[in-house]
Design an enzyme around this catalytic site. Structure first.
Site, short mmCIF file in Angstrom:
data_model
loop_
_atom_site.label_atom_id
_atom_site.label_comp_id
_atom_site.label_asym_id
_atom_site.label_seq_id
_atom_site.Cartn_x
_atom_site.Cartn_y
_atom_site.Cartn_z
N LYS A 210 41.04 51.15 42.69
CA LYS A 210 40.06 50.17 43.17
C LYS A 210 40.64 49.39 44.35
O LYS A 210 41.84 49.17 44.43
CB LYS A 210 39.62 49.24 42.04
CG LYS A 210 40.50 48.02 41.84
CD LYS A 210 39.72 46.90 41.15
CE LYS A 210 40.51 45.61 41.20
NZ LYS A 210 40.37 44.85 42.45
N LYS B 241 49.27 45.80 36.52
CA LYS B 241 49.99 44.84 37.37
C LYS B 241 51.46 44.70 36.99
O LYS B 241 52.25 44.15 37.75
CB LYS B 241 49.28 43.47 37.38
CG LYS B 241 47.97 43.49 38.16
CD LYS B 241 47.55 42.12 38.65
CE LYS B 241 46.34 42.26 39.60
NZ LYS B 241 45.86 41.04 40.18
N LYS C 290 42.96 43.02 46.75
CA LYS C 290 43.59 42.12 47.73
C LYS C 290 45.09 42.28 47.71
O LYS C 290 45.75 42.20 48.74
CB LYS C 290 43.30 40.67 47.35
CG LYS C 290 42.04 40.12 47.89
CD LYS C 290 41.96 38.64 47.53
CE LYS C 290 40.99 38.40 46.42
NZ LYS C 290 41.55 38.20 45.11
P1 ATP Z 1 43.89 40.92 43.21
O1 ATP Z 1 44.45 42.21 43.71
O2 ATP Z 1 44.66 39.72 43.66
O3 ATP Z 1 43.62 40.94 41.72
P2 ATP Z 1 41.13 41.52 43.68
O4 ATP Z 1 40.74 42.23 44.92
O5 ATP Z 1 41.15 42.32 42.41
O6 ATP Z 1 42.49 40.77 43.94
P3 ATP Z 1 39.95 39.23 42.35
O7 ATP Z 1 40.11 37.88 42.93
O8 ATP Z 1 40.83 39.62 41.21
O9 ATP Z 1 40.09 40.31 43.53
O10 ATP Z 1 38.44 39.44 41.91
C1 ATP Z 1 37.37 38.68 42.46
C2 ATP Z 1 36.05 39.33 42.15
O11 ATP Z 1 35.92 40.54 42.91
C3 ATP Z 1 35.89 39.76 40.67
O12 ATP Z 1 34.55 39.51 40.28
C4 ATP Z 1 36.16 41.24 40.69
O13 ATP Z 1 35.49 41.92 39.65
C5 ATP Z 1 35.60 41.63 42.05
N1 ATP Z 1 36.29 42.81 42.59
C6 ATP Z 1 37.62 42.90 42.86
N2 ATP Z 1 37.91 44.11 43.37
C7 ATP Z 1 36.72 44.80 43.40
C8 ATP Z 1 36.36 46.12 43.83
N3 ATP Z 1 37.27 46.93 44.32
N4 ATP Z 1 35.07 46.49 43.74
C9 ATP Z 1 34.13 45.63 43.25
N5 ATP Z 1 34.40 44.38 42.83
C10 ATP Z 1 35.69 43.97 42.90
MG MG Z 2 41.82 41.37 40.60
#
Ligand code: ATP
Ligand code: MG
Length: 329
Positions: free
Chosen positions: A193, A112, A196
């Site tokens: 991965k 990040k 968001k």
């Molecule tokens: P950001 O980019 O803001 O970090 P994010 O998509 O990584 O957003 P988080 O809010 O950080 O989402 O994570 C929320 C939950 O979703 C956590 O339990 C994380 O492990 C899971 N998660 C996030 N991205 C993935 C993915 N690509 N596949 C499976 N699980 C995910």
């Molecule tokens: Mg995340």
């Protein structure tokens, strides 16, 4: 007595199928077996700049989606992190027992901050706040996606360090990864991965994306130069599409081989799109119903904060006592 679980999602953008398959779906399945607390971790979201009006909207949207996927507020507690001030209080106390080197090693921190000139301290501290989220509730299990495994390990290390410095205080949290769907990859780049916070319209499928948009994104997903599915030489993009379907439908490997083996990529994508659309439609319908009821979500969140407050207060008090901080008032 049931043991406790805690997990959270940042209201940092549109929730996507990775969040659903890696976290939310799993929460719904296990919520009845535990005393469950699910957080909308807004203090984590602001580790990178968020437009305030948009953040406020996303907090409610995230809560609405928790409810729409099937988190039952009678059974589980849904709470906004910043409405329980003890998260921050405990985070500071844990910060004081955290070696900076542990934080600098975190893969998410490196990823990040890669392209940034100045790095916000919040990004470095993030895993300490996450450890505080978990340890505050003395959670025994933390159901997360694979990307959070390293942070969870750090939370365990911190609990252990605190316990050995000040005496047994924290429950050691264990993880609970889903068997499939724990790491959904970006549709535009199956080496990264799904996130968001990633940009690019073809990257993620949002839980609230309209069906035609979902189909378009999947039809454009990056695959490889082969014409059809060959399980002996699966490329990352095709594997991702297959795993998404498996996770949604609940197929094992044998079933998915029988379903997709030898299928042309065009047909594979159509089939995957049908599955995703059919699984998201009822969630979207419930989301519309829930948000049509004025004040309902705020009520759930208010009740959530009230429910967890005694536990949060009692943990902070215990930590203060252990550390020798003032507890006289
Ligand atoms: P950001 O980019 O803001 O970090 P994010 O998509 O990584 O957003 P988080 O809010 O950080 O989402 O994570 C929320 C939950 O979703 C956590 O339990 C994380 O492990 C899971 N998660 C996030 N991205 C993935 C993915 N690509 N596949 C499976 N699980 C995910
Ligand atoms: Mg995340």
């Amino acid at each position: 007595m049931k043991s406790r679980i805690f997990s959270g999602v940042q209201p940092s953008g549109n929730l996507h199928i990775g969040n659903y398959l890696g976290a939310l779906k799993n929460w719904v399945e296990i919520q009845g077996n535990y005393e469950s607390i699910f957080g909308i971790v807004d203090l984590h979201a602001v580790t990178v700049y968020q437009d305030p009006a948009e953040l406020r909207r996303k907090i409610l949207e995230t809560a609405g989606l928790f409810l729409a996927v099937g988190i039952d507020p009678k059974q589980s507690t849904i709470v906004v992190q910043s409405s329980v001030p003890e998260h921050c209080e405990l985070a500071w106390m844990l910060t004081c027992v955290t070696p900076v080197g542990w934080l600098e090693r975190m893969t998410q921190y490196k990823a990040k901050t890669e392209a940034q000139e100045t790095i916000g301290d919040g990004l470095l501290q993030y895993p300490v706040l996450m450890a505080a989220d978990i340890l505050l509730y003395q959670a025994a299990i933390v159901p997360v996606g694979d990307d959070q495994a390293q942070h969870l390990e750090l939370a365990r290390d911190l609990a252990q360090r605190f316990n050995s410095l000040y005496g047994d205080t924290f429950v050691m949290p264990a993880t609970h990864l889903p068997t499939v769907g724990s790491r959904v990859m970006g549709l535009d780049d199956p080496e990264k991965k799904m996130s968001k916070s990633a940009t690019g319209t073809g990257h993620a499928i949002g839980l609230l994306d309209p069906p035609d948009q979902i189909r378009k994104k999947i039809m454009r997903a990056t695959t490889d130069s082969q014409p059809q599915v060959d399980f002996e030489t699966l490329g990352a993009g095709v594997r991702n599409l297959i795993e998404i379907s498996q996770a949604f439908v609940g197929w094992g490997n044998a079933e998915s081989r029988a379903e997709f083996g030898g299928m042309r990529y065009g047909d594979l994508k159509k089939k995957v799109a049908d599955i995703v659309v059919s699984k998201l439609e009822p969630i979207q319908q419930r989301y519309r119903d829930i948000t049509a009821e004025p004040g309902y979500i705020d009520g759930v969140l208010r009740q959530g904060a009230e429910r967890v407050s005694p536990t949060a207060k009692s943990t902070v008090r215990l930590v203060k006592e252990r550390m020798g901080l003032y507890t006289g008032v």
